[in-house]
Design an enzyme around this catalytic site. Structure first.
Site, short mmCIF file in Angstrom:
data_model
loop_
_atom_site.label_atom_id
_atom_site.label_comp_id
_atom_site.label_asym_id
_atom_site.label_seq_id
_atom_site.Cartn_x
_atom_site.Cartn_y
_atom_site.Cartn_z
N SER A 127 0.83 -1.21 0.00
CA SER A 127 0.00 0.00 0.00
C SER A 127 0.86 1.25 0.00
O SER A 127 1.95 1.27 0.59
CB SER A 127 -0.90 0.00 1.24
OG SER A 127 -1.53 1.26 1.42
N TYR A 152 -2.51 -0.22 10.08
CA TYR A 152 -2.70 -0.82 8.75
C TYR A 152 -1.42 -0.70 7.94
O TYR A 152 -0.92 -1.68 7.36
CB TYR A 152 -3.86 -0.15 8.03
CG TYR A 152 -3.94 -0.50 6.56
CD1 TYR A 152 -4.41 -1.74 6.15
CD2 TYR A 152 -3.56 0.41 5.58
CE1 TYR A 152 -4.47 -2.08 4.80
CE2 TYR A 152 -3.63 0.10 4.24
CZ TYR A 152 -4.08 -1.15 3.85
OH TYR A 152 -4.14 -1.47 2.52
#
Length: 337
Positions: A127, A152
């Site tokens: 990501s 995350y």
């Protein structure tokens, strides 16, 4: 070939599986169909796949160690595209254990399966959030990513490090892809494009964080999927000339590679909202708000190394992409003017 696609009911996973079966590959797709967002949308994505004899779906949690081990025994996959994860930056602030289970234990189960059964290539989702507190633009894979601002992001950074250890210890070829703000038809309901479209269509206000002073490298779903499939065919080789001191962290003496995958052209949030207003034929009511915890003001992908490796070149601009998304949204949700 025979592929395993994890997170196959997800936004990106479903589209990847569609492309693979259209090309004649066998695909086994797994997903736990959790209720982080609307399960009926996940099921609708799956429904587009299940009529194809080349596709087989299995409901399975990534963190189910025995179930994942048996999946690899039964599957004997040539390649694995690992897109399954607990998604969402802000949700990780209040539910970190969900990310530990899915993103850490789940990825370990995938790595072990690939190692034990000699999978020829693992492509996995990282990501843009790994860039965290970085301020240099555009973000490049040669940059340090040691300061995430959400759990995350920390799990995605951990996935890259885990993949490197398996590439080094066992010669497992791994390619990590740092996705930049993916949008388009069949997108996630927790992402800004869907949240904005829902509110604008219902004549409700939208929340605009950091008072609109944000930009994102919005990347259309078809461009992302094209990049994933090109990378699947491009198996990384060890770089014998690489050293920690002189090399980029995106490669190694192991068969390991990390790439940015984005549009390479950041869009101001207010400009994105204006495009969506035009596509929906309605003006948004805006509530200006402060920045949220775990968020960053801007993202911008340097994709030069991905272009050099596989010829990746995004084709869909923001106007075309937003229009396609808006048309799908109106059709799927039955929105009328």
């Amino acid at each position: 070939m025979k592929y395993l696609v994890t997170g196959v009911a997800g936004f990106i996973g479903a589209r990847v599986a569609e492309r693979l079966v259209a090309a004649g590959h066998q695909v086994v797709g797994i997903d736990n169909l959790n209720d982080y967002y609307d399960v009926s949308l996940k099921q609708a994505r799956l429904d587009k796949l299940t009529d194809n004899d080349l596709f087989h779906f299995k409901s399975l949690d990534l963190a189910d160690r025995d179930g994942m081990a048996q999946l690899f025994v039964d599957g004997q996959f040539n390649r694995v595209i690992h897109l399954g994860a607990q998604a969402g930056v802000r949700y990780s602030i209040t539910n970190p254990f969900a990310y530990a289970d899915s993103n850490l234990i789940g990825t370990l189960c995938v790595l072990e399966g690939c190692r034990q059964h000699k999978v020829e290539h693992l492509v996995y989702a990282s990501s843009s959030s790994v860039y965290g507190l970085n301020r240099k633009m555009p973000f490049a894979t040669s940059d340090s990513v040691d300061h995430p601002v959400s759990f995350y992001a920390a799990t995605k950074k951990a996935n890259e490090v885990m993949a490197h250890s398996y590439a080094h210890l066992y010669g497992l070829p791994t390619t990590g892809l740092r996705f930049f703000t993916v949008y388009g038809p069949w997108g996630r309901p927790d992402m800004a494009p869907m949240l904005f479209a829902k509110a604008i269509s219902a004549d409700e206000p939208i929340k605009v964080f950091n008072h609109g002073n944000m930009s994102r490298d919005f990347t259309y779903i078809d461009d992302i999927v094209e990049g994933i499939l090109r990378c699947a065919d491009h198996i990384p080789a060890p770089n014998s000339d690489w050293t920690v001191e002189a090399g980029t962290p995106a490669t190694s003496i192991a068969p390991f590679r990390v790439y940015n995958i984005g549009n390479g052209s950041p869009v101001k949030l207010m400009d994105f909202i204006a495009e969506l207003e035009n596509a929906l034929g309605k003006k948004a009511q805006k509530i200006m708000m402060e920045m949220q915890d775990g968020d960053v003001p801007a993202t911008w992908a340097d994709t030069e190394d991905l272009f050099k490796a596989v010829g990746y070149q995004p084709k869909v601009g923001i106007q075309q992409g937003v229009r396609a998304f808006a048309e799908w949204y109106k059709t799927y949700y039955g929105v009328t003017q």
